[in-house]
Motif scaffolding. Structure first.
Motif, short mmCIF file in Angstrom:
data_model
loop_
_atom_site.label_atom_id
_atom_site.label_comp_id
_atom_site.label_asym_id
_atom_site.label_seq_id
_atom_site.Cartn_x
_atom_site.Cartn_y
_atom_site.Cartn_z
N GLU A 57 -7.09 -1.21 -4.92
CA GLU A 57 -7.50 0.12 -4.48
C GLU A 57 -6.71 0.61 -3.28
N GLY A 58 -5.84 -0.25 -2.75
CA GLY A 58 -5.02 0.15 -1.61
C GLY A 58 -5.81 0.38 -0.34
N LYS A 59 -6.98 -0.25 -0.23
CA LYS A 59 -7.84 -0.02 0.92
C LYS A 59 -7.58 -0.98 2.08
N SER A 60 -6.95 -2.09 1.79
CA SER A 60 -6.88 -3.14 2.80
C SER A 60 -5.47 -3.28 3.34
N ASP A 61 -5.15 -2.48 4.35
CA ASP A 61 -3.88 -2.59 5.06
C ASP A 61 -4.11 -3.54 6.23
N PRO A 62 -3.62 -4.77 6.15
CA PRO A 62 -3.89 -5.75 7.20
C PRO A 62 -3.39 -5.31 8.56
N ALA A 63 -2.37 -4.46 8.60
CA ALA A 63 -1.83 -4.03 9.88
C ALA A 63 -2.55 -2.81 10.44
N ARG A 64 -3.32 -2.12 9.58
CA ARG A 64 -4.02 -0.91 10.02
C ARG A 64 -5.41 -0.88 9.40
N GLN A 65 -6.38 -1.22 10.13
CA GLN A 65 -7.73 -1.27 9.60
C GLN A 65 -8.42 0.10 9.65
N ASP A 66 -7.82 1.07 10.34
CA ASP A 66 -8.49 2.34 10.53
C ASP A 66 -8.40 3.25 9.31
N ARG A 67 -7.30 3.15 8.51
CA ARG A 67 -7.15 4.03 7.36
C ARG A 67 -6.17 3.43 6.37
N PRO A 68 -6.29 3.81 5.10
CA PRO A 68 -5.33 3.32 4.10
C PRO A 68 -3.94 3.84 4.43
N SER A 69 -2.94 3.06 4.14
CA SER A 69 -1.57 3.41 4.41
C SER A 69 -0.81 3.63 3.11
N LEU A 70 -0.10 4.74 3.03
CA LEU A 70 0.72 5.00 1.85
C LEU A 70 1.78 3.93 1.70
N LEU A 71 2.31 3.48 2.82
CA LEU A 71 3.32 2.42 2.76
C LEU A 71 2.73 1.15 2.18
N TRP A 72 1.55 0.80 2.65
CA TRP A 72 0.91 -0.43 2.16
C TRP A 72 0.56 -0.32 0.69
N GLN A 73 0.11 0.85 0.25
CA GLN A 73 -0.19 1.04 -1.17
C GLN A 73 1.07 0.83 -2.02
N ALA A 74 2.18 1.36 -1.54
CA ALA A 74 3.44 1.20 -2.28
C ALA A 74 3.83 -0.27 -2.36
N ILE A 75 3.66 -0.97 -1.25
CA ILE A 75 4.00 -2.40 -1.22
C ILE A 75 3.06 -3.20 -2.12
N THR A 76 1.77 -2.84 -2.08
CA THR A 76 0.78 -3.53 -2.90
C THR A 76 1.09 -3.40 -4.38
N TRP A 77 1.34 -2.17 -4.83
CA TRP A 77 1.60 -1.96 -6.25
C TRP A 77 2.95 -2.54 -6.67
N SER A 78 3.90 -2.51 -5.80
CA SER A 78 5.18 -3.16 -6.10
C SER A 78 5.01 -4.66 -6.25
N SER A 79 4.16 -5.23 -5.41
CA SER A 79 3.90 -6.67 -5.47
C SER A 79 3.19 -7.04 -6.77
N ILE A 80 2.20 -6.24 -7.15
CA ILE A 80 1.47 -6.48 -8.39
C ILE A 80 2.41 -6.37 -9.59
N TYR A 81 3.27 -5.35 -9.56
CA TYR A 81 4.25 -5.18 -10.62
C TYR A 81 5.15 -6.41 -10.73
N LEU A 82 5.62 -6.90 -9.59
CA LEU A 82 6.51 -8.06 -9.58
C LEU A 82 5.82 -9.31 -10.10
N ILE A 83 4.57 -9.53 -9.68
CA ILE A 83 3.82 -10.71 -10.13
C ILE A 83 3.63 -10.66 -11.64
N TRP A 84 3.27 -9.50 -12.17
CA TRP A 84 3.08 -9.37 -13.62
C TRP A 84 4.39 -9.55 -14.37
N LYS A 85 5.46 -9.00 -13.82
CA LYS A 85 6.78 -9.15 -14.44
C LYS A 85 7.17 -10.62 -14.49
N TYR A 86 6.92 -11.33 -13.41
CA TYR A 86 7.24 -12.76 -13.36
C TYR A 86 6.42 -13.53 -14.37
#
Length: 272
Positions: free
Chosen positions: A190-219
């Protein structure tokens, strides 16, 4: 299911009857339910020799119907027809209305030949087992094809697998988080858990999260279909590339410098 199929075993409980009701619905879809079960025979005193499907792909009363017509006691249990001897071996004990001859004798010989592979189990009671492999489903393929240490569920593949854990640990380190506690899969998706920013979701973190999920599934797919493993060291680099491309192409509010992106993501701000 046939009249003498799996759900005609004696002493059926309400739970078992419920399972059989589900089985009939599965059979209606053209998927063999009854043939996916096998029975482990330890005593044989609660399983009908002829009428229950316990050893062959169908009950012996159907497979050897001529011979069955000669049986004096058609509900006889296994322990009365196969007398258990030392260990797991047995000897046959039959009671015919008349001596088998001709085709009936051929059926008896076929039955005895088939039963040569049967041995009593060492368990205390007869029991049913669900044999998925009998339906063309290899139980081994239900395990994670990457780490082979758990059943392949979405949560395991994307979060609990050793490879997934390695990916998330590398991502957190790159993100500048000293804690090695990985957010839950639900928060990651859900892109809610930005470990570096607990105050609000981060667009950067969401991009990194989904890229990571994509990579794990691809692997995971490469490990299964291409038999390729050992992508771990390259994972972070591909995530950095994918997330950089994703943000650059979809957000005009964030100006990214590639070299800075690789070194320190905290220097960027976004308004996600």
């Amino acid at each position: 299911m046939g009249a003498h199929g799996l759900c005609n075993v004696r002493h059926r409980s309400s739970t078992w009857l419920g399972i059989c009701d589900i089985g009939r619905n599965i059979e209606a879809l053209g998927i063999s339910f009854s043939n996916s079960f096998i029975k482990t025979i330890s005593l044989g005193n609660d399983t009908a020799f002829w009428n229950d499907q316990w050893f062959s792909n169908k009950p012996f009363c159907e497979k050897y119907n001529r011979l069955f017509r000669l049986e004096s006691i058609k509900e006889m249990t296994i322990d009365k027809r196969l007398i258990k001897e030392d260990g797991c071996n047995w000897s046959g004990s039959w009671l015919w209305n008349r001596t088998p001859t001709g085709r009936t004798l051929d059926e008896l010989n076929s039955l005895l030949s088939e039963l040569q592979a049967f041995k009593f189990a060492n368990n205390q009671n007869d029991s049913w087992k669900w044999n998925l492999s009998n339906n063309g489903i290899d139980l081994d393929t239900l395990r994670c094809q990457v780490c082979d240490e758990g059943l392949e569920t979405v949560k395991h593949t994307l979060h609990q697998c050793k490879f997934a854990q390695e990916v998330w640990t590398r991502v957190l380190k790159w993100w500048g988080v000293s804690s090695q506690t990985i957010p839950s899969l639900e928060d990651l998706l859900e892109g809610k858990s930005d470990p570096a920013r607990q105050d609000r979701p981060s667009l950067l973190w969401q991009a990194i999260t989904w890229s990571s999920i994509y990579l794990i599934w691809k692997y995971r797919n490469h490990a299964i279909f291409r038999k390729k493993k050992g992508l771990g060291p390259m994972a972070l680099n591909e995530i950095q590339i994918k997330s950089y491309q994703w943000i650059s192409n979809r957000s005009s509010k964030i100006a990214l410098d590639w070299n800075q992106w690789l070194l320190n993501t905290k220097s960027f701000d976004d308004h996600g």
